[in-house]
Design a protein around this motif. Structure first.
Motif, PDB file in Angstrom:
ATOM      1  N   LYS A 328      28.042 -20.677 -15.730  1.00  0.00           N
ATOM      2  CA  LYS A 328      27.262 -20.901 -14.517  1.00  0.00           C
ATOM      3  C   LYS A 328      26.079 -19.943 -14.451  1.00  0.00           C
ATOM      4  O   LYS A 328      26.190 -18.757 -14.777  1.00  0.00           O
ATOM      5  N   CYS A 329      24.965 -20.499 -14.026  1.00  0.00           N
ATOM      6  CA  CYS A 329      23.719 -19.726 -13.994  1.00  0.00           C
ATOM      7  C   CYS A 329      22.687 -20.539 -13.221  1.00  0.00           C
ATOM      8  O   CYS A 329      22.709 -21.774 -13.245  1.00  0.00           O
ATOM      9  N   LYS A 330      21.789 -19.873 -12.506  1.00  0.00           N
ATOM     10  CA  LYS A 330      20.708 -20.570 -11.830  1.00  0.00           C
ATOM     11  C   LYS A 330      19.813 -21.236 -12.875  1.00  0.00           C
ATOM     12  O   LYS A 330      19.557 -20.673 -13.940  1.00  0.00           O
ATOM     13  N   SER A 331      19.337 -22.422 -12.561  1.00  0.00           N
ATOM     14  CA  SER A 331      18.556 -23.200 -13.533  1.00  0.00           C
ATOM     15  C   SER A 331      17.317 -22.460 -14.001  1.00  0.00           C
ATOM     16  O   SER A 331      16.942 -22.535 -15.177  1.00  0.00           O
ATOM     17  N   LEU A 332      16.671 -21.737 -13.101  1.00  0.00           N
ATOM     18  CA  LEU A 332      15.466 -20.999 -13.479  1.00  0.00           C
ATOM     19  C   LEU A 332      15.788 -19.912 -14.494  1.00  0.00           C
ATOM     20  O   LEU A 332      15.048 -19.693 -15.457  1.00  0.00           O
ATOM     21  N   GLN A 333      16.915 -19.230 -14.293  1.00  0.00           N
ATOM     22  CA  GLN A 333      17.357 -18.212 -15.247  1.00  0.00           C
ATOM     23  C   GLN A 333      17.749 -18.850 -16.568  1.00  0.00           C
ATOM     24  O   GLN A 333      17.445 -18.324 -17.646  1.00  0.00           O
ATOM     25  N   ALA A 334      18.439 -19.979 -16.498  1.00  0.00           N
ATOM     26  CA  ALA A 334      18.861 -20.669 -17.716  1.00  0.00           C
ATOM     27  C   ALA A 334      17.657 -21.073 -18.551  1.00  0.00           C
ATOM     28  O   ALA A 334      17.657 -20.934 -19.780  1.00  0.00           O
ATOM     29  N   MET A 352      27.925 -12.726 -16.009  1.00  0.00           N
ATOM     30  CA  MET A 352      28.966 -13.575 -16.554  1.00  0.00           C
ATOM     31  C   MET A 352      30.042 -13.849 -15.504  1.00  0.00           C
ATOM     32  O   MET A 352      30.104 -13.179 -14.466  1.00  0.00           O
ATOM     33  N   PRO A 353      30.929 -14.830 -15.736  1.00  0.00           N
ATOM     34  CA  PRO A 353      31.976 -15.170 -14.752  1.00  0.00           C
ATOM     35  C   PRO A 353      32.852 -13.992 -14.363  1.00  0.00           C
ATOM     36  O   PRO A 353      33.313 -13.914 -13.222  1.00  0.00           O
ATOM     37  N   LYS A 354      33.089 -13.060 -15.271  1.00  0.00           N
ATOM     38  CA  LYS A 354      33.943 -11.910 -14.964  1.00  0.00           C
ATOM     39  C   LYS A 354      33.190 -10.763 -14.306  1.00  0.00           C
ATOM     40  O   LYS A 354      33.762  -9.712 -14.047  1.00  0.00           O
ATOM     41  N   GLY A 355      31.893 -10.955 -14.059  1.00  0.00           N
ATOM     42  CA  GLY A 355      31.123  -9.941 -13.356  1.00  0.00           C
ATOM     43  C   GLY A 355      30.278  -9.053 -14.249  1.00  0.00           C
ATOM     44  O   GLY A 355      29.438  -8.296 -13.751  1.00  0.00           O
ATOM     45  N   THR A 356      30.479  -9.108 -15.562  1.00  0.00           N
ATOM     46  CA  THR A 356      29.686  -8.285 -16.468  1.00  0.00           C
ATOM     47  C   THR A 356      28.290  -8.886 -16.657  1.00  0.00           C
ATOM     48  O   THR A 356      28.085 -10.082 -16.465  1.00  0.00           O
TER      49      THR A 356
END
Length: 499
Positions: A328-334, A352-356
């Motif tokens: 998961k990531c904002k489209s602009l960042q992706a 990342m999903p785990k917060g890192t």
């Protein structure tokens, strides 16, 4: 297509700087008149606070697909004019209303600029039109005789392409591959898709590297001409951080001037272009057509820590069964991460999903053209949601990769010379090696039941990968290329590659 019939409605000015009036029936009874408007104009009048509009008297008429196809055949134009300044779908619908009311009329699109000597006041058959609330002028010419029909109908020219995208019970995916500044070669195809009203048939849009810079804004509903405008802004050096001038001395000089940033930041990459890039794309997204439905966007990228994640997308597009496949990531960042060319551009920092926090790089390192990833996602969806996932898969890809044979000195070298023949032979061999992986993937996917993969390898006669000065030429040549290659007989000519 819906047409709204309204009684006793006077002409209304719908555009700032451009008077555009409703299409009226020929018969009038006193001061009363019958007006016919499109869905877009109807919605504009209902929502606009400036108009005193009562919608209860509107009578709806639905135009069948067969009738609409016959109307499209009476719209003619030079394809170059359409790809240069193509009218938006809403304008084309307005034109169809005029044709529907006048069975003997044919309309020719002239573009956004009239030729020298042509003036609206001097020719009653010339008129300009735009969508309700629009500020542009799209010029048209009324033709009342068949003798003037010298230009082809674009809908007939690209009829096979439209049919391919209209297959029922099929997930249709558009994939735009990597290619640096050659990404602007894809905008010509996007204009064709919009003209044919194909966008609504696309379920997902995937991009890798430079292809993501075009795929993301288009998925948001941005018109292709505004995506081209971003390229022209790069060309005009509106964003100095993205001022690249090719693979030669000037480029390295430009990079050297920014090398001092390495001393301030140990992250790899010389140019921090993300800020300017996001500003440029954000400005374009603000101009999106709000009536266009958003298409799910997926960006191929590469994690610096070598995770199994390879695709970045919005959280709303991810299901639990996708596991570590989608991140998961904002489209602009992706988009920015997918286009972060190693060494030259700084990688994008993503949570990342785990917060890192991790850095992500160019999607070219992972998958040059998204084919395997969208196929894998379709398989997961079919396995876990068989009732809602289409049984068939169609992928249309755009290969924007550079070819050694497109080097200028090779194209200009004389075939008679021994050195010229040797150099061209080596270039051809390198191209075949580079294309082998893609050809192999396309062949394997086409061998799978219920899967069809078709694509086009864009030939521009130039490299232009890291040269912003070539953007206008890339746009121009891509228009000529797609007009020539996607016409009648494209799908008969196209055959899966032989390995």
């Amino acid at each position: 297509m819906l047409i709204f019939k309204i009684e006793n409605l006077k002409s209304v000015k719908l555009n700032e700087g451009l008077s555009r009036y409703f299409h009226h029936a020929k018969s009038k009874r006193g001061s009363a008149r019958t007006s016919y408007i499109t869905q877009g104009t109807y919605d504009y009048l209902v929502k606009s606070s400036k108009m005193k509009f009562v919608a209860i008297e509107a009578e709806r008429t639905e135009i069948s697909s067969d009738v609409e196809a016959s109307l499209e055949s009476r719209i003619i134009s030079k394809l170059e004019a359409l790809l240069s300044d193509s009218p938006p779908r809403s304008v084309v619908e307005e034109i169809k209303v005029m044709l529907w009311l006048n069975p003997k009329l044919t309309l020719r699109y002239l573009g956004r600029n009239l030729e020298t000597g042509q003036k609206l006041e001097n020719d009653p058959n010339l008129f300009c039109i735009d969508i309700a609330g629009g500020r542009r002028c799209y010029y048209w010419q009324c033709l009342w005789t068949v003798e003037a029909e010298t230009d082809p109908s674009p809908f007939e020219h690209f009829h096979e392409l439209k049919q391919w995208f209209q297959t029922p019970d099929t997930r249709i995916i558009l994939c735009i591959g990597s290619g640096g500044m050659r990404m602007y070669g894809a905008t010509a195809l996007l204009k064709i898709l919009d003209l044919l009203d194909i966008r609504s048939n696309i379920h997902e849009i995937w991009g890798s590297s430079g292809g993501s810079l075009v795929a993301y804004p288009y998925s948001e509903g941005v018109a292709p001409q505004w995506i081209e405008q971003i390229g022209y802004d790069f060309y005009n050096n509106r964003y100095p951080e993205i001022n690249l001038t090719g693979l030669h001395f000037r480029t390295f000089l430009n990079l050297g001037r920014q090398a001092f940033q390495i001393l301030k930041d140990l992250k790899p990459g010389i140019i921090n272009f993300q800020k300017s890039l996001k500003i440029a794309v954000d400005e374009a997204v603000l101009k999106k057509d709000k009536l266009k439905k958003k298409i799910p966007f997926y960006a191929i990228s590469t994690s610096t820590r070598g995770h199994t994640f390879s695709v970045l997308t919005e959280e709303e597009n991810i299901e639990k069964y996708h596991g570590d496949f989608l991140c998961k990531c904002k489209s602009l960042q992706a988009m920015a991460a997918s286009a972060a060319i190693p060494i030259i551009f700084k990688p994008e920092l993503i949570q990342m999903p785990k917060g890192t926090m991790e850095y992500w790089l160019d999607g070219y390192l992972n998958e040059e053209i998204p084919l395997v990833s969208p196929y894998h996602k379709w398989q997961l969806d079919r396995k876990n949601r068989p009732d809602t996932t289409p049984k068939k898969l169609k992928i249309f890809y755009i290969d924007l990769g550079m070819r050694c044979s497109e080097l200028e000195f090779l194209r200009k070298s004389k075939n008679a010379s021994l050195v010229g023949k040797k150099m061209k032979g080596i270039a051809s061999f390198i191209d075949k090696v580079l294309d082998y992986r893609l050809d192999q993937v396309v062949k394997i996917l086409n061998s799978v039941e219920s899967v069809e993969v078709v694509g086009v390898r864009v030939e521009l006669g130039m490299l232009g990968v890291l040269d912003t000065r070539t953007i206008p030429l890339i746009i121009q040549r891509s228009r000529e290329f797609f007009t020539r290659s996607l016409g009648k007989g494209f799908f008969k000519r196209w055959t899966p590659p032989k390995i």
